[in-house]
Write a protein that holds these residues in place. Structure first.
Motif, PDB file in Angstrom:
ATOM      1  N   ASP A  97      11.904  22.393  -4.200  1.00  0.00           N
ATOM      2  CA  ASP A  97      10.894  22.877  -3.257  1.00  0.00           C
ATOM      3  C   ASP A  97      10.349  24.241  -3.689  1.00  0.00           C
ATOM      4  N   ASP A 199       8.884  18.637   0.510  1.00  0.00           N
ATOM      5  CA  ASP A 199       7.682  18.140   1.182  1.00  0.00           C
ATOM      6  C   ASP A 199       7.175  16.860   0.514  1.00  0.00           C
ATOM      7  N   TYR A 202       2.470  18.593  -1.918  1.00  0.00           N
ATOM      8  CA  TYR A 202       2.248  20.027  -2.110  1.00  0.00           C
ATOM      9  C   TYR A 202       0.813  20.245  -2.556  1.00  0.00           C
TER      10      TYR A 202
END
Length: 207
Positions: A97, A199, A202
């Motif tokens: 991340d 996520d 991105y």
């Protein structure tokens, strides 16, 4: 009374801010400068045919510049890099991340949209990688070098090709809209992302 040639020279000087005349300069751009009164003055100074020929040539230059600018914008809008970047085998999944947030904030990657995927071969093969769509803002070699440096992999681990007309399809691919035979991979990717707080997509703040 100034000649046609003298007026043309004065107009060029005015455009460049080099003239010493006042704001009442007469220009033959019919869309911006020529009121009925100005046209009468121009017609008095030059023959009718000479005046309209001049207007036509001036307008043609404006139209040509607008056409070239429009084509350039459309060309740039269509050109993207489609990238598949493979993470190193020893990559800590908890760090992904942070890496992705770093990538999307790099200036040459402005407009980027990307994801992280983990599974292939119907969920049997674990292979962390990222698909990226980046507008063509710089050379391919720079994209590859920057990604290889951030991900700490060799440059041959970054596959990069130019595309012109497939950007919408690639965005759907990044979002997980894939063929039925890849839905198992999509499902397992979502599980892995959730587990490691990654996520689904991105992108930079400009998107």
């Amino acid at each position: 009374m100034e000649t046609f040639k003298e007026h043309f020279k004065r107009e060029r000087q005015h455009e460049r801010g080099m003239c010493d005349c006042d704001d009442m300069c007469i220009y033959p751009d019919k869309n911006k400068y020529t009121s009925p009164e100005e046209r009468q003055l121009m017609m008095a100074a030059y023959s009718e045919q000479e005046y309209y020929n001049y207007v036509a040539r001036y307008q043609e230059r404006i139209d040509d510049m607008k056409r070239k600018a429009s084509l350039l914008v459309k060309k740039r809008e269509k050109q993207h890099y489609w990238i598949r970047a493979t993470f190193p085998k020893n990559q800590e999944l908890e760090e992904i991340d942070g890496l992705m947030n770093r990538i999307v904030n790099i200036k040459p990657f402005k407009g980027i949209i990307c994801n992280v995927e983990f599974w292939s071969d119907e969920g049997k093969n674990f292979n962390p990688h990222s698909h990226m769509l980046i507008p063509k803002n710089c050379k391919k070699s720079k994209i590859i070098k920057d990604l290889a440096r951030i991900l700490k992999v060799k440059e041959n681990m970054i596959e990069c090709k130019e595309i012109n007309k497939e950007s919408d399809l690639k965005i759907k691919y990044i979002m997980g809209e894939k063929q039925d035979n890849k839905l198992v991979n999509v499902f397992k990717d979502n599980e892995t992302r959730e587990k490691y707080n990654i996520d689904k997509v991105y992108k930079d703040n400009a998107c």
